[in-house]
Structure formats: structure tokens, C-alpha cells
Design an enzyme around this catalytic site. Structure first.
Site, mmCIF file in Angstrom:
data_model
loop_
_atom_site.group_PDB
_atom_site.id
_atom_site.type_symbol
_atom_site.label_atom_id
_atom_site.label_comp_id
_atom_site.label_asym_id
_atom_site.label_seq_id
_atom_site.Cartn_x
_atom_site.Cartn_y
_atom_site.Cartn_z
ATOM 1 N N CYS A 46 -21.157 74.806 -105.096
ATOM 2 C CA CYS A 46 -20.670 73.507 -105.581
ATOM 3 C C CYS A 46 -20.762 72.452 -104.487
ATOM 4 C CB CYS A 46 -19.220 73.609 -106.041
ATOM 5 S SG CYS A 46 -18.967 74.728 -107.415
HETATM 6 C C1 BEZ Z 1 -19.967 78.397 -105.559
HETATM 7 O O1 BEZ Z 1 -19.908 77.209 -105.876
HETATM 8 O O2 BEZ Z 1 -20.438 78.748 -104.495
HETATM 9 C C2 BEZ Z 1 -19.466 79.444 -106.487
HETATM 10 C C3 BEZ Z 1 -18.417 79.166 -107.349
HETATM 11 C C4 BEZ Z 1 -17.945 80.154 -108.177
HETATM 12 C C5 BEZ Z 1 -18.539 81.397 -108.166
HETATM 13 C C6 BEZ Z 1 -19.607 81.654 -107.323
HETATM 14 C C7 BEZ Z 1 -20.076 80.685 -106.475
#
Ligand code: BEZ
Length: 212
Positions: A46
């Protein structure tokens, strides 16, 4: 909560965000919109996505598209996270992130897919036209960051095909040849598309991008 489909009206909402209370329709005004959800704050994928979106803002502005992100954490958390995003992605996050702690917007837009994760949103994307109809829906798994070049490409296609009787072929990008709408007979197409029409098959007619 019902699944949103293409052509449906994007539901309006008022919610807290990293930039204070925001109403979707007021925020969008007459612009196009991209609403995209993030599973959670302070997560690695994210962080790269929001930084990339901020760095693409100039391109979305050129196309009259306003971005609005969402995660199920609160506004204070979003503001702290934005400091990290700005630092590590060398950018300034300059669009709101909805603080959807009560999952109101996530439910409205069917962004929580319980068999993937019972509480966090998946990576949804909605492209919303100025008349507030949904023009694109995409759902990515949490483990896959989105491709913002693809979102720009789809906006280019939507804006082109809204104004010209064409469709865009596989892997099309602005400036490439486009497909003449199947509803137009070839002799009529030759009058409309003065740059020329190539009849590859009676049902497959190509013409240069009328806007390029
Ligand atoms: C991420 O944004 O890195 C992420 C968020 C939730 C699950 C896996 C990765």
C-alpha cells in the site's frame, strides 16, 4: 450491500478522511474519479501504491480525474502513514484517504471479500464518470500492487470512446490505431474517419486515433 456493476450509479457517501470530512459527489464535482481501497495503513505494498498514485497525480489532473483512496484505519493513522509515504516514495500525497473505520464505505462498495480477508478491504478500483456512473471495476488481491499506467490507459480509452465511435484494441495506448465501432458500416466509417479506415475483416476495421 450489492455488487456494483458497470453502468450502476456510484453510491454517494460522506466520510472522515486524511483531509477532513469529505462528500464523494462534492469532491468529484464534474470530474472523473478513481476510488481505490487499501487493506491497511503502514503496509508495504500500500505504501508503494499511494506514493505511486501521488507521483501520477499530474497525469490524472491532465485527464480531469480526481483520486480518492480508502483504508479501514482512522484519519490520525492515515496522517502519520502519509508522512512515511512522502518520505520513502519522495512525494507528497495530495489527495484524500478515507478513514473507513466503521467499514461503511467498504460495505457500500463491496470492498471486503470475507473469504479473502474477513476485515480488511481487497484492492478495489472504481473509475467513476462525471455523470457518476461506474465505468470500470477491478479487484486485485492484497498481495498484488496495482499498475497505475493501466489505470491511466483505461481513462484514456474511456474518454476517447465517450467522444468518438471507436473502441480500443488489446494493449492499446494513446496514439495507437483504434477499432471502428461495429455499428458503423465501412462506407460510412470512411466518411467519418478522414485519416483512413483499413478493413482487415468486415467486422474488424482500424483507423488512426482521431485525437492523436
Ligand atoms: C501490503 O500493502 O503490503 C499488504 C497489505 C495486506 C496484506 C498483504 C500486503
Amino acid at each position: 450491500m450489492a455488487t456494483l456493476r458497470l453502468g450502476d450509479t456510484a453510491p454517494d457517501f460522506t466520510a472522515d478522511s486524511s483531509m477532513g470530512t469529505i462528500n464523494l459527489y462534492d469532491y468529484l464535482g464534474d470530474s472523473w474519479g478513481i476510488l481505490f481501497s487499501h487493506p491497511a495503513d503502514f503496509t508495504p505494498v500500500c505504501t508503494t501504491e499511494l506514493g505511486t498514485a501521488a507521483n501520477f497525480k499530474g497525469e490524472f489532473d491532465k485527464r480531469n480525474v480526481k483520486m480518492i483512496a480508502l483504508s479501514v484505519d482512522g484519519a490520525a493513522s492515515h496522517k502519520e502513514w502519509i508522512k512515511d509515504i512522502n518520505e520513502v516514495q519522495n512525494t507528497t500525497v495530495n489527495f484524500p484517504i478515507i478513514a473507513d473505520e466503521d467499514r461503511k464505505v467498504s460495505d457500500l462498495y463491496d470492498m471486503i471479500h470475507p473469504k479473502a480477508d474477513s476485515t480488511l478491504t481487497v484492492r478495489s478500483v472504481f473509475i467513476i464518470a462525471p455523470d457518476k456512473t461506474v465505468k470500470l471495476t477491478l479487484t486485485y488481491p492484497a498481495s498484488t500492487g496495482r499498475n497505475f499506467y493501466e489505470l491511466l490507459r483505461v481513462v484514456d480509452s474511456l474518454q476517447l470512446t465517450a467522444n468518438h465511435k471507436v473502441a480500443t484494441p488489446a494493449n492499446w495506448e494513446h496514439g495507437n490505431d483504434v477499432v471502428v465501432s461495429p455499428a458503423i458500416p465501412t462506407d460510412e466509417a470512411r466518411k467519418i474517419f478522414t485519416k483512413g479506415v483499413e478493413e482487415v475483416k468486415p467486422y474488424l476495421r482500424m483507423t488512426p486515433d482521431p485525437t492523436a
